[in-house]
Design an enzyme around this catalytic site. Structure first.
Site, PDB file in Angstrom:
ATOM      1  CD1 TRP A  11      -2.499  -1.589  -0.114  1.00 28.86           C
ATOM      2  CD2 TRP A  11      -2.935  -1.506   2.087  1.00 28.86           C
ATOM      3  NE1 TRP A  11      -3.557  -2.434   0.136  1.00 28.86           N
ATOM      4  CE2 TRP A  11      -3.851  -2.399   1.479  1.00 28.86           C
ATOM      5  CE3 TRP A  11      -3.027  -1.291   3.453  1.00 28.86           C
ATOM      6  CZ2 TRP A  11      -4.841  -3.080   2.203  1.00 28.86           C
ATOM      7  CZ3 TRP A  11      -4.012  -1.963   4.176  1.00 28.86           C
ATOM      8  CH2 TRP A  11      -4.905  -2.842   3.560  1.00 28.86           C
ATOM      9  CD  GLU A 168       7.908  -4.381  -6.980  1.00 33.95           C
ATOM     10  OE1 GLU A 168       6.688  -4.540  -6.971  1.00 33.95           O
ATOM     11  OE2 GLU A 168       8.468  -3.497  -6.329  1.00 33.95           O
ATOM     12  CB  SER A 212       1.940  -1.417 -14.342  1.00 34.83           C
ATOM     13  OG  SER A 212       2.502  -0.136 -14.117  1.00 34.83           O
ATOM     14  N   GLY A 233       1.063  -2.548  -6.317  1.00 31.40           N
ATOM     15  CA  GLY A 233       0.986  -1.221  -5.718  1.00 31.40           C
ATOM     16  C   GLY A 233      -0.380  -0.600  -5.962  1.00 31.40           C
ATOM     17  N   GLY A 234      -0.476   0.243  -6.981  1.00 34.43           N
ATOM     18  CA  GLY A 234      -1.691   1.019  -7.249  1.00 34.43           C
ATOM     19  C   GLY A 234      -2.980   0.203  -7.255  1.00 34.43           C
TER      20      GLY A 234
HETATM   21  P1  13P Z   1       2.437  -0.501  -9.092  1.00 34.43           P
HETATM   22  O1  13P Z   1       1.637  -1.779  -9.069  1.00 34.43           O
HETATM   23  O2  13P Z   1       1.676   0.698  -8.689  1.00 34.43           O
HETATM   24  O3  13P Z   1       3.162  -0.361 -10.395  1.00 34.43           O
HETATM   25  O4  13P Z   1       3.580  -0.669  -7.966  1.00 34.43           O
HETATM   26  C1  13P Z   1       4.344  -1.809  -7.943  1.00 34.43           C
HETATM   27  C2  13P Z   1       5.145  -1.814  -6.701  1.00 34.43           C
HETATM   28  O5  13P Z   1       6.037  -1.004  -6.524  1.00 34.43           O
HETATM   29  C3  13P Z   1       4.803  -2.816  -5.686  1.00 34.43           C
HETATM   30  O6  13P Z   1       5.796  -2.902  -4.713  1.00 34.43           O
END
Ligand code: 13P
Length: 251
Positions: A11, A168, A212, A233-234
């Site tokens: 989060w 990542e 993403s 993340g998002g």
């Molecule tokens: P997003 O899913 O927002 O691209 O972020 C990925 C992330 O950094 C998870 O640790």
């Protein structure tokens, strides 16, 4: 070979404690926990205790987004492994690119944090990944190898249940640009081969993809060779999107 699957929400600096608890109650009410993948939610430090409490009767586990490598002492603003464990936290994310790039955490610091977490029985999600410049300069393989090596070269045993590595790519984080399944599969293969070369169980460690991930691409990615789950993340900030991603583990 069967490896554990994980659907992990990072989060970041989002969601208050109340919002985090509501997210968990929503997940519980949707009764989605039938997929084989483990759900780990990583709130900010202040959200950990309420999240642990809200998740106590279901199979959701709670993780932190950081920890310090010293056990205790005069380190204003830091949080120790003992504090996390006392709060009911089981996991910690280490080496995230935002920690590396915004907060200037170097490989040595990350290695010390990993050693501390291992010593104190906190489960680890280690993040590694290349920037766009590094990829375009053909440095991806060398970079992944060196991040892995420096993070875990002093480790002789990886706990069977409780050590994941998240690939990542930095250019895919929060940008909407997802790695293609082929690109992610290549990176995951490289990570496994490097772990094996280091005398570690490369074929049995769970490797997650992050960058993403969203409901629209999760199905294809989870079917990709070598991907055992996601660090999201998002799309993990809304329980509906998170559930849609989690559902993809079932098919
Ligand atoms: P997003 O899913 O927002 O691209 O972020 C990925 C992330 O950094 C998870 O640790």
């Amino acid at each position: 070979m069967s490896r554990k699957q994980y659907c992990v929400a990072n989060w970041k600096m989002n969601l208050t404690s109340t919002e985090g608890v509501n997210f968990i109650l929503d997940l519980v009410s949707k009764d989605i926990m039938s997929a084989s993948a483990k759900i780990i939610l990583c709130p900010s430090f202040t959200g950990i205790i309420p999240a642990v409490e809200a998740a106590k009767d279901c199979r959701i586990e709670i993780g932190a987004q950081n920890v310090y490598f010293e056990p205790e002492g005069a380190f204003t603003g830091e949080v120790s492994t003992a504090m996390l464990k006392d709060a009911g936290c089981q996991w910690v994310i280490l080496g995230h690119s935002e920690r590396r790039h915004i907060f200037k955490e170097d490989d040595q610091t990350i290695a010390r944090k990993i050693q501390r977490a291992l010593r104190d029985d906190l489960k680890i999600i280690l993040c590694i990944g290349e920037t766009l410049e590094q990829r375009e300069a053909g440095q991806t393989d060398a970079l992944l190898k060196s991040q892995l090596k420096s993070a875990i070269e002093n480790i002789s045993v990886i706990p069977e249940d409780g050590f994941c590595i998240a690939y990542e790519p930095v250019w895919a984080i929060g940008t909407g640009k997802t790695a293609t399944p082929d690109l992610a599969a290549d990176a995951h293969r490289l990570i496994r081969d490097n772990l094996t070369d280091m005398g570690l169980p490369g074929e049995t460690v769970s490797l997650l993809y992050g960058g993403s991930v969203k409901p629209e691409n999760a199905k294809e990615l989870i079917k990709t060779d070598g991907i055992d789950g996601f660090l999201i993340g998002g799309a993990s900030l809304k329980s509906e999107a998170f559930c849609q991603i989690y559902e993809q583990f079932k098919s």
